[in-house]
Enzyme design. Structure first.
Site, PDB file in Angstrom:
ATOM      1  N   ASP A 163      -4.401  -6.660   4.635  1.00 31.61           N
ATOM      2  CA  ASP A 163      -5.438  -7.557   5.148  1.00 31.61           C
ATOM      3  C   ASP A 163      -5.251  -8.990   4.655  1.00 31.61           C
ATOM      4  O   ASP A 163      -5.663  -9.932   5.329  1.00 31.61           O
ATOM      5  CB  ASP A 163      -6.823  -7.064   4.720  1.00 31.61           C
ATOM      6  CG  ASP A 163      -7.197  -5.755   5.405  1.00 31.61           C
ATOM      7  OD1 ASP A 163      -6.846  -5.587   6.582  1.00 31.61           O
ATOM      8  OD2 ASP A 163      -7.832  -4.907   4.752  1.00 31.61           O
TER       9      ASP A 163
ATOM     10  N   ASN B 114       0.849  -1.183   0.000  1.00 28.21           N
ATOM     11  CA  ASN B 114       0.000   0.000   0.000  1.00 28.21           C
ATOM     12  C   ASN B 114       0.888   1.238   0.000  1.00 28.21           C
ATOM     13  O   ASN B 114       2.113   1.144  -0.001  1.00 28.21           O
ATOM     14  CB  ASN B 114      -0.960  -0.010   1.195  1.00 28.21           C
ATOM     15  CG  ASN B 114      -0.226  -0.103   2.523  1.00 28.21           C
ATOM     16  OD1 ASN B 114       0.565   0.773   2.866  1.00 28.21           O
ATOM     17  ND2 ASN B 114      -0.470  -1.175   3.267  1.00 28.21           N
TER      18      ASN B 114
ATOM     19  N   LYS C 131      10.002 -16.659 -10.097  1.00 29.82           N
ATOM     20  CA  LYS C 131       9.295 -15.584 -10.779  1.00 29.82           C
ATOM     21  C   LYS C 131       8.265 -16.152 -11.749  1.00 29.82           C
ATOM     22  O   LYS C 131       8.559 -17.024 -12.552  1.00 29.82           O
ATOM     23  CB  LYS C 131      10.292 -14.701 -11.542  1.00 29.82           C
ATOM     24  CG  LYS C 131       9.633 -13.550 -12.280  1.00 29.82           C
ATOM     25  CD  LYS C 131      10.642 -12.733 -13.070  1.00 29.82           C
ATOM     26  CE  LYS C 131       9.939 -11.646 -13.870  1.00 29.82           C
ATOM     27  NZ  LYS C 131      10.888 -10.848 -14.678  1.00 29.82           N
TER      28      LYS C 131
END
Length: 401
Positions: free
Chosen positions: A280, A212, A290
């Site tokens: 969350d 975030n 990858k």
């Protein structure tokens, strides 16, 4: 807290000098006596008459004032105050302070004093980021000078970035904190406070992650404010862009699970401030290698699992801190959602803020919070994150003493 205190305020030259006028008002309404010093450049932005009217005291400008200097006035001025404050502190004033130059009244006062000094830098972002300014800042800090700001934001020159002078309320709070520390005002001495900060990074594969926009600025400021009040701070931080403060125990983590482990290991504590923006969910099927495109045009399917609820776990722990403070970053129905979260998580206080993109709060230098407790909701005005931190630290000190 400032009643009876004497502040010598040096106003440097810059558009931020207009904030110095409001700072004088803020200091006087708190009971401080302000002795103003206006540099020649500062007088290009604010007038001596306006400064004197707000301070209720004569403005000092000239090192070669024959009347004052007959009695070595610059020596008396520099030592008669409880604190010397430079706001705005320009790049030039910072350079003089770092190098020990004394070619005008302001720089002579700073060199001739044995009184503590606090500065509020203000300048163009390029000047602030310049290696010379950063070297000077390191020297100034090493000499024991306190620094508040600068903040990040739009500038008069049209650029954006760090360099905006801290707001008057932030500076007033920093002055209060500095004077309290000088007077032995460390109400959290001997208390252990746990602070979490920053985002968490939840891996998708070894090179990608979910995160975030949290910079860690608010949590970092809270840890510093609690430290300044004498607390023994354990600072558990995700991969924030803001460096951790000095004088605290730093535990760096990456994921929510790692933060959960670090938090439980850091208990017991007298208080916990859970300011981290914890993800969350995490990717349950994160790749060991990858993930590659397979030519089908389809994105890989990611399975999400819920992360541990750190705030609720701490609030219900057997060795629960006496005070648990959470944060609620919301984009709608802020107070209702935050109030429900406080009850659901079991924490004592929660600081709610609107992080909608239009507010600029997530990752920015300012915050506007509502403190929600069992007694109700208390709105705080929008202010710098350092000021929010000082207010919260003061409230925590009141609750623990």
């Amino acid at each position: 807290m400032l009643a009876g205190k004497r502040v010598l305020l040096i106003l440097g030259g810059g558009i931020a000098a207009y904030k110095g006028l409001d700072l004088i008002r803020r200091l006087r309404e708190r009971g401080a006596a302000v002795t103003p010093v206006l540099t020649r450049a500062g007088a290009e932005f604010v007038t001596p008459l306006s400064v004197a009217a707000l301070a209720g005291a004569p403005v000092h400008q000239d090192l070669f004032d024959l009347t004052a200097e007959a009695e070595m006035g610059h020596i008396q001025l520099s030592r008669s105050a409880d604190l010397l404050v430079v706001a705005p502190a320009t790049a030039d004033l910072m350079a003089k302070l770092a190098q020990g130059r004394a070619d005008d009244l302001a720089s002579t006062l700073l060199l001739a004093t044995d009184t503590p000094v606090l500065i509020a830098p203000a300048m163009n972002v390029r000047m602030w980021d310049h290696p010379a300014t950063q070297r000077n800042l390191a020297v100034i800090r090493g000499d024991g000078v306190s620094v508040v700001g600068p903040n990040e934001g739009d500038m008069a020159c049209g650029e954006y970035g760090p360099g905006r002078m801290a707001e008057p309320l932030e500076i007033a709070a920093a002055i209060e904190a500095r004077l309290a520390a000088m007077a032995g005002g460390r109400p959290l001495q001997g208390r252990h406070v746990l602070v979490t900060s920053g985002p968490t990074h939840e891996p998708i594969d070894p090179v990608r992650y979910i995160a975030n926009r949290s910079s860690g600025a608010q949590g970092t400021a809270i840890a510093a404010a609690l430290r300044d009040l004498g607390a023994n701070v354990t600072f558990i931080t995700g991969p924030a862009t803001m460096p951790p403060p000095a004088g605290v125990t730093v535990i760096a983590v990456e994921t929510a699970a790692q933060m959960m482990t670090a938090v439980t290991a850091a208990l017991p504590a007298d208080a916990a401030v859970m300011a981290a923006a914890v993800a969350d969910w995490h990717v349950a099927n994160a790749g060991a290698q990858k993930m590659k495109k397979d030519g089908s045009g389809r994105a890989p399917a990611l399975d999400f699992a819920e992360n541990p609820d750190i705030l609720a776990t701490v609030s219900r722990a057997a060795d629960r801190p006496r005070l648990v403070v959470g944060f609620a970053a919301e984009t709608e129905n802020v107070i209702d959602h935050a109030s429900a979260k406080r009850l659901r998580k079991g924490c004592d206080w929660i600081l709610a803020n609107d992080v909608s993109p239009a507010t600029g709060i997530m990752g920015g230098s300012e915050n506007a919070v509502t403190l929600i407790t069992a007694d109700g909701a208390e709105d705080w005005p929008r202010m710098g994150k350092a000021e929010v931190a000082r207010r919260l630290a003061a409230r925590i000190a009141e609750a623990l003493t």
